[in-house]
Design a protein around this motif. Sequence first.
Motif, PDB file in Angstrom:
ATOM      1  N   TYR A  59      30.074  37.594  36.470  1.00  0.00           N
ATOM      2  CA  TYR A  59      30.835  38.528  35.650  1.00  0.00           C
ATOM      3  C   TYR A  59      31.008  39.872  36.360  1.00  0.00           C
ATOM      4  O   TYR A  59      32.095  40.452  36.365  1.00  0.00           O
ATOM      5  N   LEU A  60      29.947  40.370  36.964  1.00  0.00           N
ATOM      6  CA  LEU A  60      30.044  41.645  37.681  1.00  0.00           C
ATOM      7  C   LEU A  60      31.005  41.544  38.862  1.00  0.00           C
ATOM      8  O   LEU A  60      31.779  42.475  39.130  1.00  0.00           O
ATOM      9  N   THR A  61      30.992  40.424  39.548  1.00  0.00           N
ATOM     10  CA  THR A  61      31.936  40.194  40.647  1.00  0.00           C
ATOM     11  C   THR A  61      33.362  40.143  40.112  1.00  0.00           C
ATOM     12  O   THR A  61      34.278  40.742  40.685  1.00  0.00           O
ATOM     13  N   TYR A  62      33.548  39.448  38.987  1.00  0.00           N
ATOM     14  CA  TYR A  62      34.862  39.381  38.340  1.00  0.00           C
ATOM     15  C   TYR A  62      35.359  40.787  38.001  1.00  0.00           C
ATOM     16  O   TYR A  62      36.520  41.126  38.262  1.00  0.00           O
ATOM     17  N   CYS A  63      34.490  41.619  37.440  1.00  0.00           N
ATOM     18  CA  CYS A  63      34.877  42.992  37.093  1.00  0.00           C
ATOM     19  C   CYS A  63      35.256  43.793  38.327  1.00  0.00           C
ATOM     20  O   CYS A  63      36.214  44.566  38.300  1.00  0.00           O
ATOM     21  N   GLN A  64      34.512  43.589  39.391  1.00  0.00           N
ATOM     22  CA  GLN A  64      34.789  44.319  40.627  1.00  0.00           C
ATOM     23  C   GLN A  64      36.214  44.049  41.103  1.00  0.00           C
ATOM     24  O   GLN A  64      36.922  44.962  41.487  1.00  0.00           O
ATOM     25  N   TYR A  65      36.644  42.807  41.047  1.00  0.00           N
ATOM     26  CA  TYR A  65      37.987  42.458  41.535  1.00  0.00           C
ATOM     27  C   TYR A  65      39.055  42.657  40.478  1.00  0.00           C
ATOM     28  O   TYR A  65      40.172  43.037  40.803  1.00  0.00           O
ATOM     29  N   ARG A  66      38.732  42.438  39.225  1.00  0.00           N
ATOM     30  CA  ARG A  66      39.724  42.590  38.157  1.00  0.00           C
ATOM     31  C   ARG A  66      40.173  44.041  38.032  1.00  0.00           C
ATOM     32  O   ARG A  66      41.349  44.329  37.868  1.00  0.00           O
ATOM     33  N   PHE A  67      39.220  44.956  38.077  1.00  0.00           N
ATOM     34  CA  PHE A  67      39.559  46.361  37.893  1.00  0.00           C
ATOM     35  C   PHE A  67      39.881  47.060  39.210  1.00  0.00           C
ATOM     36  O   PHE A  67      40.279  48.212  39.213  1.00  0.00           O
ATOM     37  N   ASN A  68      39.684  46.355  40.315  1.00  0.00           N
ATOM     38  CA  ASN A  68      40.051  46.857  41.639  1.00  0.00           C
ATOM     39  C   ASN A  68      39.354  48.174  41.993  1.00  0.00           C
ATOM     40  O   ASN A  68      39.910  48.999  42.697  1.00  0.00           O
ATOM     41  N   PHE A  69      38.184  48.361  41.448  1.00  0.00           N
ATOM     42  CA  PHE A  69      37.386  49.528  41.778  1.00  0.00           C
ATOM     43  C   PHE A  69      36.033  49.035  42.283  1.00  0.00           C
ATOM     44  O   PHE A  69      35.193  48.630  41.486  1.00  0.00           O
ATOM     45  N   PRO A  70      35.800  49.062  43.576  1.00  0.00           N
ATOM     46  CA  PRO A  70      34.546  48.525  44.107  1.00  0.00           C
ATOM     47  C   PRO A  70      33.295  49.120  43.473  1.00  0.00           C
ATOM     48  O   PRO A  70      32.300  48.451  43.319  1.00  0.00           O
ATOM     49  N   GLN A  71      33.333  50.383  43.067  1.00  0.00           N
ATOM     50  CA  GLN A  71      32.155  51.019  42.485  1.00  0.00           C
ATOM     51  C   GLN A  71      32.034  50.763  40.983  1.00  0.00           C
ATOM     52  O   GLN A  71      30.965  50.904  40.416  1.00  0.00           O
ATOM     53  N   ASN A  72      33.120  50.413  40.314  1.00  0.00           N
ATOM     54  CA  ASN A  72      33.108  50.291  38.852  1.00  0.00           C
ATOM     55  C   ASN A  72      32.092  49.279  38.347  1.00  0.00           C
ATOM     56  O   ASN A  72      31.417  49.517  37.355  1.00  0.00           O
ATOM     57  N   TYR A  73      31.968  48.166  39.023  1.00  0.00           N
ATOM     58  CA  TYR A  73      31.054  47.142  38.521  1.00  0.00           C
ATOM     59  C   TYR A  73      29.604  47.608  38.552  1.00  0.00           C
ATOM     60  O   TYR A  73      28.790  47.190  37.748  1.00  0.00           O
ATOM     61  N   ARG A  74      29.273  48.532  39.448  1.00  0.00           N
ATOM     62  CA  ARG A  74      27.893  49.026  39.522  1.00  0.00           C
ATOM     63  C   ARG A  74      27.509  49.817  38.274  1.00  0.00           C
ATOM     64  O   ARG A  74      26.338  49.905  37.930  1.00  0.00           O
ATOM     65  N   LEU A  75      28.499  50.392  37.597  1.00  0.00           N
ATOM     66  CA  LEU A  75      28.217  51.131  36.376  1.00  0.00           C
ATOM     67  C   LEU A  75      27.738  50.212  35.260  1.00  0.00           C
ATOM     68  O   LEU A  75      27.071  50.647  34.332  1.00  0.00           O
ATOM     69  N   LYS A  76      28.099  48.936  35.332  1.00  0.00           N
ATOM     70  CA  LYS A  76      27.726  47.978  34.306  1.00  0.00           C
ATOM     71  C   LYS A  76      26.325  47.401  34.503  1.00  0.00           C
ATOM     72  O   LYS A  76      25.738  46.868  33.571  1.00  0.00           O
ATOM     73  N   ILE A  77      25.777  47.524  35.682  1.00  0.00           N
ATOM     74  CA  ILE A  77      24.487  46.905  35.994  1.00  0.00           C
ATOM     75  C   ILE A  77      23.366  47.405  35.082  1.00  0.00           C
ATOM     76  O   ILE A  77      22.619  46.589  34.532  1.00  0.00           O
ATOM     77  N   PRO A  78      23.230  48.720  34.857  1.00  0.00           N
ATOM     78  CA  PRO A  78      22.160  49.154  33.949  1.00  0.00           C
ATOM     79  C   PRO A  78      22.315  48.591  32.537  1.00  0.00           C
ATOM     80  O   PRO A  78      21.322  48.280  31.889  1.00  0.00           O
TER      81      PRO A  78
END
Length: 104
Positions: A59-78
């Motif tokens: 899911y985090l990988t999907y978010c990284q590519y879907r939103f096209n922001f490499p850093q955005n998915y890291r915000l979801k990790i916590p």
Amino acid sequence: MLLINAIQLFMQYLSSIDRSHETITGYRKDLIFFTRFLEAKYNVEPYIDEITANDIEDYLTYCQYRFNFPQNYRLKIPHFCRYWLFTSAGSGRKKPAFFFSLMR
């Protein structure tokens, strides 16, 4: 327990420890999108005990590519880390090691 029911319990928990409305809304959005992702992936409503670390990582990988922001998915990790700990409290599950590696 269905994932959606576990999310509702987690939202109640966040409210009980006086988290802000914005914080609760952020968690809710991330977890509902995660639920939809799993429903699309497996074509069923997900149960909390069937979710794997790989599902979260996918899911985090999907978010990284879907939103096209490499850093955005890291915000979801916590969010996922705290949710995983909440749902694991009585189950004996341990936090997946990949959370630590992704946070670097």
